[in-house]
Design a protein around this motif. Structure first.
Motif, PDB file in Angstrom:
ATOM      1  N   GLY A 313       0.805  -1.216   0.000  1.00 48.41           N
ATOM      2  CA  GLY A 313       0.000   0.000   0.000  1.00 48.41           C
ATOM      3  C   GLY A 313       0.832   1.257   0.000  1.00 48.41           C
ATOM      4  O   GLY A 313       0.287   2.358  -0.197  1.00 48.41           O
ATOM      5  N   GLY A 314       2.141   1.130   0.213  1.00 47.72           N
ATOM      6  CA  GLY A 314       3.006   2.306   0.223  1.00 47.72           C
ATOM      7  C   GLY A 314       3.255   2.890  -1.156  1.00 47.72           C
ATOM      8  O   GLY A 314       3.656   4.038  -1.283  1.00 47.72           O
ATOM      9  N   LEU A 315       3.050   2.093  -2.179  1.00 48.15           N
ATOM     10  CA  LEU A 315       3.209   2.544  -3.561  1.00 48.15           C
ATOM     11  C   LEU A 315       1.932   2.243  -4.329  1.00 48.15           C
ATOM     12  O   LEU A 315       1.233   1.275  -4.019  1.00 48.15           O
ATOM     13  N   GLY A 316       1.653   3.054  -5.343  1.00 49.58           N
ATOM     14  CA  GLY A 316       0.483   2.782  -6.171  1.00 49.58           C
ATOM     15  C   GLY A 316      -0.209   4.062  -6.584  1.00 49.58           C
ATOM     16  O   GLY A 316       0.314   5.162  -6.431  1.00 49.58           O
ATOM     17  N   GLY A 317      -1.409   3.896  -7.105  1.00 55.64           N
ATOM     18  CA  GLY A 317      -2.198   5.021  -7.591  1.00 55.64           C
ATOM     19  C   GLY A 317      -3.310   4.496  -8.466  1.00 55.64           C
ATOM     20  O   GLY A 317      -3.213   3.413  -9.047  1.00 55.64           O
ATOM     21  N   THR A 318      -4.385   5.246  -8.568  1.00 58.10           N
ATOM     22  CA  THR A 318      -5.561   4.760  -9.284  1.00 58.10           C
ATOM     23  C   THR A 318      -5.255   4.395 -10.725  1.00 58.10           C
ATOM     24  O   THR A 318      -5.669   3.341 -11.206  1.00 58.10           O
ATOM     25  N   TYR A 319      -4.548   5.264 -11.446  1.00 54.17           N
ATOM     26  CA  TYR A 319      -4.334   5.058 -12.875  1.00 54.17           C
ATOM     27  C   TYR A 319      -2.969   4.485 -13.218  1.00 54.17           C
ATOM     28  O   TYR A 319      -2.725   4.124 -14.372  1.00 54.17           O
ATOM     29  N   GLY A 320      -2.048   4.437 -12.281  1.00 51.56           N
ATOM     30  CA  GLY A 320      -0.687   4.011 -12.568  1.00 51.56           C
ATOM     31  C   GLY A 320      -0.634   2.616 -13.166  1.00 51.56           C
ATOM     32  O   GLY A 320      -1.131   1.659 -12.584  1.00 51.56           O
ATOM     33  N   GLY A 321      -0.014   2.502 -14.340  1.00 50.27           N
ATOM     34  CA  GLY A 321       0.046   1.204 -14.997  1.00 50.27           C
ATOM     35  C   GLY A 321      -1.268   0.797 -15.615  1.00 50.27           C
ATOM     36  O   GLY A 321      -1.591  -0.395 -15.689  1.00 50.27           O
ATOM     37  N   ASN A 322      -2.024   1.771 -16.097  1.00 50.97           N
ATOM     38  CA  ASN A 322      -3.281   1.486 -16.784  1.00 50.97           C
ATOM     39  C   ASN A 322      -3.041   0.456 -17.895  1.00 50.97           C
ATOM     40  O   ASN A 322      -2.036   0.521 -18.601  1.00 50.97           O
ATOM     41  N   PRO A 323      -3.948  -0.509 -18.096  1.00 49.31           N
ATOM     42  CA  PRO A 323      -3.688  -1.579 -19.060  1.00 49.31           C
ATOM     43  C   PRO A 323      -3.487  -1.089 -20.490  1.00 49.31           C
ATOM     44  O   PRO A 323      -2.715  -1.683 -21.244  1.00 49.31           O
ATOM     45  N   VAL A 324      -4.176  -0.017 -20.885  1.00 53.78           N
ATOM     46  CA  VAL A 324      -4.001   0.500 -22.242  1.00 53.78           C
ATOM     47  C   VAL A 324      -2.609   1.105 -22.403  1.00 53.78           C
ATOM     48  O   VAL A 324      -1.926   0.887 -23.406  1.00 53.78           O
ATOM     49  N   ALA A 325      -2.174   1.866 -21.402  1.00 58.07           N
ATOM     50  CA  ALA A 325      -0.825   2.435 -21.443  1.00 58.07           C
ATOM     51  C   ALA A 325       0.228   1.335 -21.425  1.00 58.07           C
ATOM     52  O   ALA A 325       1.262   1.429 -22.111  1.00 58.07           O
ATOM     53  N   CYS A 326      -0.021   0.278 -20.657  1.00 59.03           N
ATOM     54  CA  CYS A 326       0.926  -0.837 -20.617  1.00 59.03           C
ATOM     55  C   CYS A 326       1.026  -1.525 -21.969  1.00 59.03           C
ATOM     56  O   CYS A 326       2.119  -1.897 -22.418  1.00 59.03           O
ATOM     57  N   ALA A 327      -0.100  -1.701 -22.637  1.00 55.29           N
ATOM     58  CA  ALA A 327      -0.082  -2.302 -23.969  1.00 55.29           C
ATOM     59  C   ALA A 327       0.732  -1.453 -24.935  1.00 55.29           C
ATOM     60  O   ALA A 327       1.504  -1.977 -25.758  1.00 55.29           O
TER      61      ALA A 327
END
Length: 450
Positions: A313-327
């Motif tokens: 829980g110390g790292l993260g965010g709602t949009y971070g690593g969004n699947p479309v951006a990852c693709a």
């Protein structure tokens, strides 16, 4: 439509044209004045090194959206990957229900970033967000608070990253107070180091580390953060060996070495990362911009023991690593590997350096040509003896380039540096045409200003 765009400049109206001017009027009425416009030609499509505006003008792109569209606008692999992914899954938040593309991107980053050690990655939205999280990680892991950054640095526009960023206008002015325990030392800037380039090579490391010792204390320092080639500060390249010596000094004192490769990463400098040229292995590396072909994505990659020290829980965010951006990132990396874009960046760099050096032989206002790969800069001065920055000339050249349909970018803390960041997919013919336009613009501005 993108595949049909001829890779050649074409002007059918003045710049900006009537449709772009109408859109600019709407922008002024709707968008905060704090969001500026360099060249108000509104872009409707693009492919590789050409941008098409609302009036049908085709502009040559020497900026790549500030080193973002390195694989070219409309890259076929990226387009297909984004289309396929968005049809399957748009978003869940990886911390709620995960998905494979996030893991795949982290695996790629762990493999591609410098060093063969065990690594972990975490994904975010922007370069500034990656830098903030790298600072969090460094402080948590070391139990120390102080972060050391450099003159001419640019690390972002959030409160903490503004504290690390050096330039006041337009970035920092009246936005303080900034986060604490952030310290700045001189940058090993050969062209402007007191005593000159040779003095920088021999003296800079000792002087800088002595400043950290005296003003901060090694035992208080969690991390040193540096751009291996500074971006917004003017594409400043430290002397050969400086980065490696700094990394060794950090390791000796238990200080984490953070490489901010947001602008210099992903083949831009002729290697996957700028650190690779000197065999420097950072403890943490931040990436963004060229990672995902224009989609918003950023990352922190680092030693497994450092990255895994953070509590869940110390790292993260709602949009971070969004699947479309990852693709998009996976397709961009595939393109860089398959099409040899690191080698292409080196070839572009040779062309840029050769042409700009020739320009410097004709015009004494060219103080220095520097950089690596397709990350090349030209610093302008009023005269070479005093090296007084020629900010007005730089702005005039930029304006003349824009009027000719060449999208160019300036930078530098002193406002006197041109930066060249063409897409790595640009053709030699288009690159040569753009440089012809730049030379015409340069000569025009010199004649007008002197």
């Amino acid at each position: 439509m993108n595949s049909a765009i001829e890779q050649r400049r074409r002007l059918v109206t003045e710049l900006p044209g009537p449709r772009s001017r109408a859109l600019q009027e709407r922008k002024v009425a709707a968008v905060s004045a704090g969001v500026p416009t360099g060249l108000p030609a509104y872009i409707v499509e693009g492919r590789d090194g050409i941008l098409v505006d609302a009036d049908g003008n085709q502009l040559i792109d020497f900026g790549s959206g500030i080193a973002v569209t390195s694989v070219g606008n409309g890259n076929p692999r990226v387009v297909k990957a984004v289309q396929d992914q968005i049809a399957r899954l748009t978003h869940t938040c990886v911390m709620v229900t995960p998905y494979e593309p996030y893991v795949e991107v982290c695996e790629k980053l762990n493999a591609l970033t410098p060093g063969g050690h065990d690594k972990r990655s975490a994904l975010f939205n922007s370069g500034a967000e990656a830098v903030e999280n790298a600072v969090k990680i460094a402080r948590h892991f070391t139990g120390r608070q102080a972060i050391v950054a450099f003159d001419h640095a640019y690390h972002g526009r959030t409160n903490l990253t503004l504290g690390l960023t050096a330039k006041n206008m337009p970035y920092k002015d009246r936005f303080g107070p900034f986060a604490g325990e952030l310290y700045r030392v001189p940058m090993a800037y050969p062209y402007r180091w007191p005593g000159g380039e040779k003095a920088c090579e021999s003296d800079a490391f000792d002087y800088i580390t002595d400043q950290v010792h005296a003003q901060v204390g090694e035992h208080n320092t969690a991390a040193v953060i540096i751009e291996p080639i500074q971006g917004e500060g003017g594409f400043i390249v430290p002397p050969a060996g400086f980065l490696k010596e700094l990394a060794l000094w950090c390791a000796e004192h238990g200080i984490l070495f953070i490489a901010d490769e947001v602008q210099s990463g992903f083949c831009r400098t002729g290697d996957w990362f700028a650190c690779d040229a000197e065999g420097v292995v950072p403890d943490l590396i931040t990436t963004a911009k060229g990672i995902a072909g224009g989609m918003p994505l950023a990352a922190v990659t680092g030693r497994a023991d450092i990255m895994d020290s953070i509590h869940p829980g110390g790292l993260g965010g709602t949009y971070g690593g969004n699947p479309v951006a990852c693709a998009a990132a996976l397709a961009s990396i595939e393109t860089m590997e398959a099409d040899g874009l690191a080698e292409r960046a080196r070839a572009i760099g040779e062309i840029l350096t050769g042409r700009l050096t020739e320009l410097g032989e004709r015009f004494p206002q060219v103080g220095e040509v520097r950089g690596r790969g397709a990350m090349i800069a030209m610093e302008l001065v009023e005269d070479r003896e005093t090296r007084k920055p020629a900010a007005a000339l730089t702005a005039a050249v930029n304006k003349a380039c824009h009027s000719r349909g060449l999208v160019t970018l300036t930078c530098g803390t002193l406002g006197n540096v041109f930066r060249f960041l063409p897409p790595l997919t640009i053709s030699d013919d288009l690159l040569a045409e753009g440089l012809d336009l730049f030379e015409e613009s340069f000569a025009e501005a010199v004649a007008a200003i002197g």
